[in-house]
Design a protein around this motif. Structure first.
Motif, PDB file in Angstrom:
ATOM      1  N   GLN A   1     -46.570  -1.187 -48.334  1.00 61.74           N
ATOM      2  CA  GLN A   1     -45.957  -2.255 -49.142  1.00 61.74           C
ATOM      3  C   GLN A   1     -45.318  -3.299 -48.233  1.00 61.74           C
ATOM      4  OE1 GLN A   1     -43.392  -0.861 -52.234  1.00 61.74           O
ATOM      5  NE2 GLN A   1     -42.646  -2.889 -52.738  1.00 61.74           N
ATOM      6  N   GLN A   2     -45.477  -4.574 -48.595  1.00 61.76           N
ATOM      7  CA  GLN A   2     -44.866  -5.668 -47.837  1.00 61.76           C
ATOM      8  C   GLN A   2     -43.352  -5.688 -48.074  1.00 61.76           C
ATOM      9  OE1 GLN A   2     -46.256  -8.157 -45.728  1.00 61.76           O
ATOM     10  NE2 GLN A   2     -48.002  -6.773 -45.758  1.00 61.76           N
ATOM     11  N   THR A   3     -42.613  -5.969 -47.006  1.00 61.08           N
ATOM     12  CA  THR A   3     -41.158  -6.045 -47.101  1.00 61.08           C
ATOM     13  C   THR A   3     -40.633  -7.069 -46.108  1.00 61.08           C
ATOM     14  OG1 THR A   3     -39.084  -4.815 -46.993  1.00 61.08           O
ATOM     15  CG2 THR A   3     -40.801  -4.138 -45.470  1.00 61.08           C
ATOM     16  N   GLY A   4     -39.486  -7.636 -46.407  1.00 66.00           N
ATOM     17  CA  GLY A   4     -38.809  -8.550 -45.499  1.00 66.00           C
ATOM     18  C   GLY A   4     -37.548  -7.923 -44.941  1.00 66.00           C
ATOM     19  N   SER A   5     -37.308  -6.658 -45.281  1.00 65.17           N
ATOM     20  CA  SER A   5     -36.101  -5.957 -44.833  1.00 65.17           C
ATOM     21  C   SER A   5     -36.344  -5.259 -43.496  1.00 65.17           C
ATOM     22  CB  SER A   5     -35.693  -4.887 -45.845  1.00 65.17           C
ATOM     23  OG  SER A   5     -35.438  -5.462 -47.087  1.00 65.17           O
ATOM     24  N   VAL A   6     -35.310  -5.198 -42.691  1.00 64.39           N
ATOM     25  CA  VAL A   6     -35.372  -4.452 -41.440  1.00 64.39           C
ATOM     26  C   VAL A   6     -35.015  -3.000 -41.766  1.00 64.39           C
ATOM     27  CG1 VAL A   6     -34.353  -4.153 -39.161  1.00 64.39           C
ATOM     28  CG2 VAL A   6     -34.725  -6.454 -40.063  1.00 64.39           C
ATOM     29  N   HIS A   7     -35.928  -2.105 -41.437  1.00 65.76           N
ATOM     30  CA  HIS A   7     -35.701  -0.692 -41.725  1.00 65.76           C
ATOM     31  C   HIS A   7     -35.213   0.079 -40.514  1.00 65.76           C
ATOM     32  CE1 HIS A   7     -38.764  -1.038 -45.237  1.00 65.76           C
ATOM     33  NE2 HIS A   7     -37.564  -1.483 -45.564  1.00 65.76           N
ATOM     34  N   SER A   8     -35.520  -0.402 -39.314  1.00 67.18           N
ATOM     35  CA  SER A   8     -35.053   0.310 -38.113  1.00 67.18           C
ATOM     36  C   SER A   8     -35.121  -0.645 -36.926  1.00 67.18           C
ATOM     37  CB  SER A   8     -35.893   1.551 -37.846  1.00 67.18           C
ATOM     38  OG  SER A   8     -37.218   1.182 -37.575  1.00 67.18           O
ATOM     39  N   ARG A   9     -34.457  -0.231 -35.867  1.00 68.34           N
ATOM     40  CA  ARG A   9     -34.455  -0.955 -34.593  1.00 68.34           C
ATOM     41  C   ARG A   9     -34.727   0.059 -33.503  1.00 68.34           C
ATOM     42  NH1 ARG A   9     -30.958  -3.871 -37.711  1.00 68.34           N
ATOM     43  NH2 ARG A   9     -31.026  -6.106 -37.462  1.00 68.34           N
TER      44      ARG A   9
END
Length: 59
Positions: free
Chosen positions: A49-57
């Protein structure tokens, strides 16, 4: 000397990686590159799924 070292580092990043080099921090033992994605969204590697959120670094 700093600029010469930076030119040496840039080939480490492929030109088509979709990343922007924001900052370089260097000392005698470490080179740290701060990168940002050029794309506003990316696909989740788990579900696609496309997302604009940062999930990890990563460090």
């Amino acid at each position: 000397m700093y600029h010469r070292s930076l030119r040496t580092l840039l080939p480490v990043l492929p030109s088509d990686a979709g990343l922007r080099l924001d900052r370089v921090e260097m000392n005698d033992a470490l080179v740290k590159l701060l990168l940002s994605p050029l794309a506003l969204t990316a696909a989740c590697p788990g579900c696609g799924q496309q997302t604009g959120s940062v999930h990890s670094r990563y460090t």
